[in-house]
Design a protein around this motif. Structure first.
Motif, PDB file in Angstrom:
ATOM      1  N   THR A  39       0.740  -1.031   0.112  1.00 38.26           N
ATOM      2  CA  THR A  39       0.150  -0.096  -0.008  1.00 38.26           C
ATOM      3  C   THR A  39       0.892   1.323  -0.044  1.00 38.26           C
ATOM      4  O   THR A  39       1.848   1.409   0.788  1.00 38.26           O
ATOM      5  CB  THR A  39      -0.940   0.168   1.149  1.00 38.26           C
ATOM      6  N   GLN A  41       0.738   5.650  -0.028  1.00 41.88           N
ATOM      7  CA  GLN A  41       0.086   6.879  -0.229  1.00 41.88           C
ATOM      8  C   GLN A  41       0.471   7.880  -1.374  1.00 41.88           C
ATOM      9  O   GLN A  41       1.773   7.987  -1.551  1.00 41.88           O
ATOM     10  CB  GLN A  41       0.215   7.531   1.024  1.00 41.88           C
ATOM     11  N   VAL A  51      -6.831   8.002 -11.371  1.00 48.31           N
ATOM     12  CA  VAL A  51      -6.753   6.677 -11.139  1.00 48.31           C
ATOM     13  C   VAL A  51      -6.297   5.711 -12.286  1.00 48.31           C
ATOM     14  O   VAL A  51      -5.524   4.614 -12.129  1.00 48.31           O
ATOM     15  CB  VAL A  51      -8.243   6.208 -10.696  1.00 48.31           C
ATOM     16  N   ASP A  68      -5.973  -1.559  -6.582  1.00 51.42           N
ATOM     17  CA  ASP A  68      -6.880  -1.016  -6.090  1.00 51.42           C
ATOM     18  C   ASP A  68      -6.643   0.524  -5.431  1.00 51.42           C
ATOM     19  O   ASP A  68      -5.465   0.637  -4.999  1.00 51.42           O
ATOM     20  CB  ASP A  68      -7.517  -1.646  -4.987  1.00 51.42           C
ATOM     21  N   VAL A  69      -7.546   1.524  -6.041  1.00 46.37           N
ATOM     22  CA  VAL A  69      -7.187   3.053  -5.613  1.00 46.37           C
ATOM     23  C   VAL A  69      -8.372   3.447  -4.919  1.00 46.37           C
ATOM     24  O   VAL A  69      -9.435   3.398  -5.189  1.00 46.37           O
ATOM     25  CB  VAL A  69      -6.793   3.837  -6.807  1.00 46.37           C
ATOM     26  N   ASP A  70      -7.972   4.058  -3.743  1.00 45.26           N
ATOM     27  CA  ASP A  70      -8.901   4.766  -2.820  1.00 45.26           C
ATOM     28  C   ASP A  70      -8.797   6.247  -3.136  1.00 45.26           C
ATOM     29  O   ASP A  70      -7.851   6.913  -2.570  1.00 45.26           O
ATOM     30  CB  ASP A  70      -8.600   4.429  -1.350  1.00 45.26           C
ATOM     31  N   VAL A  72      -8.759  10.127  -2.968  1.00 45.56           N
ATOM     32  CA  VAL A  72      -9.057  10.963  -2.164  1.00 45.56           C
ATOM     33  C   VAL A  72      -8.676  12.494  -2.644  1.00 45.56           C
ATOM     34  O   VAL A  72      -7.674  12.788  -2.676  1.00 45.56           O
ATOM     35  CB  VAL A  72      -8.480  10.917  -0.724  1.00 45.56           C
ATOM     36  N   SER A  77      -4.444   9.663  -1.599  1.00 46.93           N
ATOM     37  CA  SER A  77      -5.065   8.506  -2.199  1.00 46.93           C
ATOM     38  C   SER A  77      -4.332   7.435  -2.088  1.00 46.93           C
ATOM     39  O   SER A  77      -2.989   7.248  -1.486  1.00 46.93           O
ATOM     40  CB  SER A  77      -5.264   8.639  -3.628  1.00 46.93           C
ATOM     41  N   ARG A  78      -4.801   6.336  -1.556  1.00 48.92           N
ATOM     42  CA  ARG A  78      -4.288   4.920  -1.296  1.00 48.92           C
ATOM     43  C   ARG A  78      -4.259   4.144  -2.509  1.00 48.92           C
ATOM     44  O   ARG A  78      -5.156   3.786  -2.963  1.00 48.92           O
ATOM     45  CB  ARG A  78      -5.226   4.149   0.087  1.00 48.92           C
ATOM     46  N   THR A  80      -3.280   0.368  -3.550  1.00 46.19           N
ATOM     47  CA  THR A  80      -2.931  -1.132  -2.999  1.00 46.19           C
ATOM     48  C   THR A  80      -2.414  -1.911  -4.407  1.00 46.19           C
ATOM     49  O   THR A  80      -3.535  -2.078  -5.143  1.00 46.19           O
ATOM     50  CB  THR A  80      -3.890  -1.591  -2.076  1.00 46.19           C
TER      51      THR A  80
END
Length: 108
Positions: A39, A41, A51, A68-70, A72, A77-78, A80
């Motif tokens: 993961t 940042q 993304v 996988d992108v979270d 923000v 953004s995270r 993984t």
């Protein structure tokens, strides 16, 4: 009364139309979840295009199986990266940089 909607094809030879039971295969597909996850940042990502850019670049890294992108927007953004095999974190960092975003290293 049987309604014929024109959805059958009399020339089809599969067993679904012939009245003969379908032959079941003994083959089974096993889906395994990736066993390793990395993961990161990432700063500077604001939209779905960001993304896509990161996912595309990181997806080229050897061993990266799922990204996988979270997202923000305006924050961190995270990202993984999951894999069944070791992945070089430096290669992932380089891919994020190549996509035009900043990897934020966490400090203890």
């Amino acid at each position: 009364m049987k309604n014929d909607l024109g959805l059958t094809d009399s020339s089809c030879s599969c067993s679904a139309h012939s009245g003969t039971p379908a032959i079941e295969s003994n083959k089974r597909t096993t889906v395994t979840e990736p066993s390793m996850a990395y993961t990161f940042q990432v700063a500077g990502m604001t939209c779905s295009h960001c993304v896509e850019s990161v996912t595309s670049e990181v997806g080229r890294v050897a061993g990266a199986e799922r990204i996988d992108v979270d997202l923000v927007p305006g924050g961190l953004s995270r990202v993984t990266v999951s894999s069944n095999n070791p992945v070089d974190p430096a290669a992932i960092a380089a891919a994020i940089d190549e996509a035009g975003y900043e990897l934020i290293l966490e400090t203890p």
